[in-house]
Design an enzyme around this catalytic site. Structure first.
Site, PDB file in Angstrom:
ATOM      1  N   HIS A 112     -14.070  -2.588   2.384  1.00 46.28           N
ATOM      2  CA  HIS A 112     -14.845  -3.863   2.776  1.00 46.28           C
ATOM      3  C   HIS A 112     -15.508  -2.935   3.770  1.00 46.28           C
ATOM      4  CE1 HIS A 112     -12.957  -7.497   2.055  1.00 46.28           C
ATOM      5  NE2 HIS A 112     -11.549  -6.977   2.497  1.00 46.28           N
ATOM      6  N   HIS A 122     -13.704  -5.359  -5.446  1.00 45.80           N
ATOM      7  CA  HIS A 122     -12.354  -4.989  -5.744  1.00 45.80           C
ATOM      8  C   HIS A 122     -12.465  -5.101  -7.015  1.00 45.80           C
ATOM      9  CE1 HIS A 122      -9.552  -7.967  -8.145  1.00 45.80           C
ATOM     10  NE2 HIS A 122      -8.894  -7.223  -7.567  1.00 45.80           N
ATOM     11  N   GLY A 275       7.926  -7.769  -2.279  1.00 47.10           N
ATOM     12  CA  GLY A 275       6.889  -6.448  -2.038  1.00 47.10           C
ATOM     13  C   GLY A 275       6.618  -6.196  -1.336  1.00 47.10           C
ATOM     14  N   ARG A 276       6.233  -5.338  -0.783  1.00 47.51           N
ATOM     15  CA  ARG A 276       6.003  -4.926   0.773  1.00 47.51           C
ATOM     16  C   ARG A 276       4.634  -5.473   1.196  1.00 47.51           C
ATOM     17  NH1 ARG A 276       3.460  -0.206   2.898  1.00 47.51           N
ATOM     18  NH2 ARG A 276       4.229   0.369   4.211  1.00 47.51           N
TER      19      ARG A 276
END
Length: 317
Positions: A112, A122, A275-276
């Site tokens: 970004h 991305h 997940g984290r």
């Protein structure tokens, strides 16, 4: 689009340990190289590194840059996690793999920039391996890269897609066109009836080429992401801008947030697998705004994004 074959007996058998070791080595090197070029282009900020463990096994290495002179926020995440049950985001399309143990390895990147004339980018490449007792491992690769401009430049879009085609061409002259269409269809906000950006390439469920050739392809995708994005970043970072352009950039980032939270398979896979969260949501921009029923003024630079860049097209013609 015709999907890859799903029957587990249709793919090449692999040595799980050797395959995971080989893919992991490449992904960690790719993470390093991406961080290096971004720090070089920014010239002031550095990535912070955060190593984490996954509750069922494995973990990851998250790197995040914030408040740079060029990059407002960048995330380059490596993960290698093991779990006892494949998440719903994967088994919805592969019901025969429900209740299977899995390993998932990948590098996920989101940039970004601060300058509205630099597009957001991305990239993701990943390897999933699923194992059931008394069965050969089932595996596949996926990934791609795409570009989200705010104030577009035709030459940047052409160069981006040209590099995507260069990444694909050694694997068949039709591959770029197939994976470009998949990308256009995938990165589409159905509730807005508009694409997220100008696309690139996207693929999933890749195993029909065999392990070695499929692995070569994700290496080509990862390597060509750097070759595609660095020149654009270098060229546009010196472009002057005002608060008007900045406000439009922050407004358009709202589309990015909407897509990632509503549709992105990687985000859903990560959240559903426990997940984290900090690493999964690193893709979200630091500043974003929504305005009720906002429309760009006719013949304005902001309207040009919708009229010229957020329309399906072949950028190489």
């Amino acid at each position: 689009m015709k999907m890859q074959k799903m029957a587990s007996n249709s793919i090449e058998e692999i040595n799980p340990l050797s395959a995971v070791t080989t893919v992991k080595k490449y992904l960690l090197d790719l993470q390093n190289r991406i961080c290096q070029f971004v720090e070089l282009e920014d010239g002031s900020a550095k990535f912070i590194e955060d190593e984490w463990n996954y509750k069922e096994g494995g973990g990851g290495l998250t790197r995040v840059m914030t408040s740079g002179s060029v990059i407002e926020k960048a995330g380059v995440n490596f993960s290698h996690v093991r779990g006892q049950q494949l998440p719903k985001a994967a088994t919805d399309r592969r019901p025969e793999l429900a209740n299977s143990t899995f390993q998932a390895l990948g590098v996920s990147v989101v940039m970004h920039p601060l300058n509205p004339y630099i597009p957001t980018s991305h990239m993701n490449v990943r390897f999933i391996m699923v194992e059931k007792p008394n069965q050969s491992p089932y595996w596949w690769f996926g990934g791609g890269f795409d570009l989200t401009p705010y104030y577009g430049f035709h030459e940047d879009c052409i160069d981006w897609h040209r590099m995507a085609k260069t990444a694909c061409d050694p694997f068949g002259t039709e591959i770029y066109f197939r994976y470009k269409k998949w990308c256009d269809d995938y990165f589409f906000l159905k509730h807005r009836n508009e694409p997220r950006g100008i696309g690139g390439i996207f693929f999933d469920d890749l195993n029909e080429w065999g392990f070695e050739r499929s692995f070569q392809f994700i290496q080509s995708v990862g390597d060509h992401y750097i070759k595609a994005y660095q020149p654009i970043l270098h060229k546009r970072k010196v472009h002057t801008y005002t608060q008007r352009e900045r406000d439009f950039q922050i407004y358009r980032r709202g589309r990015y947030v909407e897509y990632n939270l509503l549709y992105d398979r990687g985000t859903l896979f990560g959240l559903q697998s426990g997940g984290r969260t900090e690493s999964i949501l690193m893709s979200l921009p630091p500043l974003v705004a929504w305005h009720y029923d906002w429309q760009p003024a006719a013949n304005s630079p902001e309207a040009r994004l919708y009229e010229e860049f957020l329309q399906p097209r072949d950028w190489l013609k």
